[in-house]
Design a protein around this motif. Structure first.
Motif, PDB file in Angstrom:
ATOM      1  N   LYS A 294       2.785   4.315  -1.548  1.00  0.00           N
ATOM      2  CA  LYS A 294       2.838   5.065  -2.813  1.00  0.00           C
ATOM      3  C   LYS A 294       4.266   5.565  -3.014  1.00  0.00           C
ATOM      4  CE  LYS A 294      -1.811   7.037  -2.946  1.00  0.00           C
ATOM      5  NZ  LYS A 294      -2.521   8.336  -2.933  1.00  0.00           N
TER       6      LYS A 294
ATOM      7  N   ASN B 121       0.800  -1.228   0.000  1.00  0.00           N
ATOM      8  CA  ASN B 121       0.000   0.000   0.000  1.00  0.00           C
ATOM      9  C   ASN B 121       0.836   1.283   0.000  1.00  0.00           C
ATOM     10  OD1 ASN B 121       0.929   0.006   2.623  1.00  0.00           O
ATOM     11  ND2 ASN B 121      -1.077   0.260   3.561  1.00  0.00           N
TER      12      ASN B 121
ATOM     13  N   LYS C 102       0.229   6.282   2.005  1.00  0.00           N
ATOM     14  CA  LYS C 102      -0.393   4.974   1.765  1.00  0.00           C
ATOM     15  C   LYS C 102      -1.515   5.122   0.741  1.00  0.00           C
ATOM     16  CE  LYS C 102      -1.590   2.775   5.567  1.00  0.00           C
ATOM     17  NZ  LYS C 102      -1.948   2.485   6.956  1.00  0.00           N
ATOM     18  N   ALA C 103      -1.637   4.123  -0.120  1.00  0.00           N
ATOM     19  CA  ALA C 103      -2.744   4.084  -1.073  1.00  0.00           C
ATOM     20  C   ALA C 103      -4.025   3.779  -0.294  1.00  0.00           C
ATOM     21  CB  ALA C 103      -2.502   3.012  -2.127  1.00  0.00           C
TER      22      ALA C 103
END
Length: 155
Positions: A122, A120, A141-142
């Motif tokens: 990015k 997660n 974080k995505a």
């Protein structure tokens, strides 16, 4: 008098790397710049680069203690899109011929730390900054999509 390469009147520090290495090394090396002492200092440079990794609701935050280093001395990379690499070099202090060292504890040489990043992270939005000897790396974080759940009524 000297006991295992140490002054018997000096205070023993059980948490000092030197407390454990000095007795063994003094059997072979009384020279502070000898190869075996250099090996311990180089290993210490890698081992002593301490990093904290905190995960918040929206980012992964890494903090590394790098006292005395400028941003030009530090390299932050992402390898293969999933490994964070922090490396750099602490330069050896210049010495004069007549200098007499009593203690050398600060490590110098290259250091390298690597961390496998979670899916997660990015990595394209990674940000790094150095302030007061602390490197801070922020990896957003995505957003994880919420699963689309449909309840089916049983007939």
């Amino acid at each position: 008098s000297r006991f295992f390469g140490r002054d018997s009147g000096s205070i023993w520090d059980p948490f000092s790397w030197d407390s454990f290495s000095a007795p063994v090394l003094s059997l072979w090396d009384s020279d502070i710049s000898s190869p075996s002492r250099q090996l311990f200092r180089d290993a210490s440079a890698v081992a002593n680069t301490q990093v904290d990794w905190k995960e918040t609701s929206d980012a992964h935050i890494f903090k590394a203690d790098l006292p005395g280093l400028k941003k030009e001395d530090i390299k932050v990379q992402v390898e293969d899109g999933c490994v964070l690499s922090i490396s750099g070099e602490r330069n050896k202090e210049q010495t004069e011929k007549n200098d007499r060292w009593h203690r050398v504890e600060r490590s110098h040489g290259s250091f390298l730390r690597k961390f496998r990043l979670p899916e997660n992270a990015k990595v394209d939005e990674l940000k790094a900054q150095v302030e007061n000897g602390v490197l801070t790396i922020t990896l957003p974080k995505a957003v994880q999509p919420k699963p689309n759940v449909k309840t089916i009524e049983i007939a």
